[in-house]
Design an enzyme around this catalytic site. Structure first.
Site, mmCIF file in Angstrom:
data_model
loop_
_atom_site.group_PDB
_atom_site.id
_atom_site.type_symbol
_atom_site.label_atom_id
_atom_site.label_comp_id
_atom_site.label_asym_id
_atom_site.label_seq_id
_atom_site.Cartn_x
_atom_site.Cartn_y
_atom_site.Cartn_z
ATOM 1 N N CYS A 60 -51.817 -54.478 4.146
ATOM 2 C CA CYS A 60 -52.974 -53.767 3.592
ATOM 3 C C CYS A 60 -54.037 -54.796 3.235
ATOM 4 O O CYS A 60 -54.012 -55.913 3.753
ATOM 5 C CB CYS A 60 -52.579 -52.873 2.408
ATOM 6 S SG CYS A 60 -51.918 -53.754 0.981
ATOM 7 N N ASN A 64 -52.470 -56.478 -0.752
ATOM 8 C CA ASN A 64 -51.014 -56.700 -0.857
ATOM 9 C C ASN A 64 -50.500 -56.519 -2.292
ATOM 10 O O ASN A 64 -49.540 -57.156 -2.705
ATOM 11 C CB ASN A 64 -50.613 -58.074 -0.306
ATOM 12 C CG ASN A 64 -49.109 -58.241 -0.075
ATOM 13 O OD1 ASN A 64 -48.589 -59.344 -0.179
ATOM 14 N ND2 ASN A 64 -48.389 -57.179 0.215
ATOM 15 N N CYS A 89 -50.881 -52.968 -3.651
ATOM 16 C CA CYS A 89 -50.706 -51.514 -3.805
ATOM 17 C C CYS A 89 -49.922 -50.926 -2.621
ATOM 18 O O CYS A 89 -48.730 -50.654 -2.721
ATOM 19 C CB CYS A 89 -52.058 -50.805 -3.939
ATOM 20 S SG CYS A 89 -53.012 -51.330 -5.381
ATOM 21 N N ARG A 90 -50.589 -50.720 -1.515
ATOM 22 C CA ARG A 90 -49.977 -49.944 -0.432
ATOM 23 C C ARG A 90 -48.873 -50.680 0.311
ATOM 24 O O ARG A 90 -47.780 -50.128 0.517
ATOM 25 C CB ARG A 90 -51.070 -49.507 0.573
ATOM 26 C CG ARG A 90 -52.042 -48.487 0.008
ATOM 27 C CD ARG A 90 -53.272 -48.349 0.874
ATOM 28 N NE ARG A 90 -54.062 -49.582 0.880
ATOM 29 C CZ ARG A 90 -55.113 -49.811 1.640
ATOM 30 N NH1 ARG A 90 -55.506 -48.875 2.495
ATOM 31 N NH2 ARG A 90 -55.773 -50.947 1.551
ATOM 32 N N SER A 91 -49.137 -51.908 0.757
ATOM 33 C CA SER A 91 -48.106 -52.560 1.586
ATOM 34 C C SER A 91 -46.848 -52.951 0.792
ATOM 35 O O SER A 91 -45.745 -52.857 1.347
ATOM 36 C CB SER A 91 -48.672 -53.740 2.384
ATOM 37 O OG SER A 91 -49.184 -54.758 1.572
ATOM 38 N N ASP A 96 -56.795 -46.084 0.115
ATOM 39 C CA ASP A 96 -56.643 -47.174 -0.847
ATOM 40 C C ASP A 96 -56.677 -46.584 -2.267
ATOM 41 O O ASP A 96 -57.694 -46.038 -2.680
ATOM 42 C CB ASP A 96 -57.798 -48.161 -0.639
ATOM 43 C CG ASP A 96 -57.633 -49.407 -1.471
ATOM 44 O OD1 ASP A 96 -56.812 -49.394 -2.394
ATOM 45 O OD2 ASP A 96 -58.336 -50.386 -1.178
#
Ligand code: 4NP
Length: 168
Positions: free
Chosen positions: A16, A19, A21-23, A136
């Site tokens: 993401c 690095n 939050c999402r990934s 995001d």
């Protein structure tokens, strides 16, 4: 973005922007689900960000909270993409959105190994590419993190199902 990689992947990199939050959530969820299926040892997984702002940080507190509430452990410490090493090391590279994907390709990622994360969500079969972004959640509230968590569970489940079918 519907064609699949040439080989059944063993090593996966979730990508993401920051690095935090999402990934990290995608990595943690993937490993949690793989563990539940008894196939954890079949995979090497990591995550990274295309940006460097948060290098060395633990996941965002809101990502950690939603993971904890759902029984998922997050292990990652943020790092930035290392194109030279990562493009050699990982068989499947999974950007969270089209912008991350474009940044990866601009950095020289082999196109055949790059797939949008949500292209594995079976409930999105037939969706157009612009419907496949993981939004995001960084600038939003905690609800956004649960929403992202749920879509990543669907995507990681679909990914594991596909790999299991390919190995059968
Ligand atoms: P992520 O979220 O890409 O899911 O980790 C973000 C985290 C931090 C920033 C942007 C997105 N930031 O601009 O600092």
């Amino acid at each position: 973005m519907t064609a699949q990689p040439e080989t059944t992947p063993r090593s996966l990199l979730f990508v993401c922007l920051g690095n935090i939050c999402r990934s990290p959530l995608a990595e943690g969820i993937f490993l949690h689900l793989a563990d539940a299926r008894g196939v954890r040892d079949a995979f090497e997984a990591d995550s990274c960000g295309t940006g460097a702002w948060h290098v060395g940080e633990r996941p965002d507190a809101r990502a950690a909270a939603v993971a904890r509430q759902n029984g998922v452990k997050l292990v990652s410490i943020a790092r930035q993409l290392d194109p030279r090493r990562d493009f050699e090391r990982f068989e499947l590279i999974l950007p969270m959105d089209r912008s991350n994907r474009d940044d990866l390709l601009d950095a020289g990622a082999p196109e055949g190994r790059v797939r949008l994360m949500r292209s594995y969500d079976p409930t999105l079969a037939g969706a157009t590419e612009r419907e496949l972004d993981v939004p995001d959640p960084y600038y939003g509230g905690p609800d956004g993190f649960q929403h992202v968590f749920d879509m990543l569970v669907r995507s990681c489940t679909g990914l594991l199902d596909r790999i299991a079918r390919e190995r059968a």
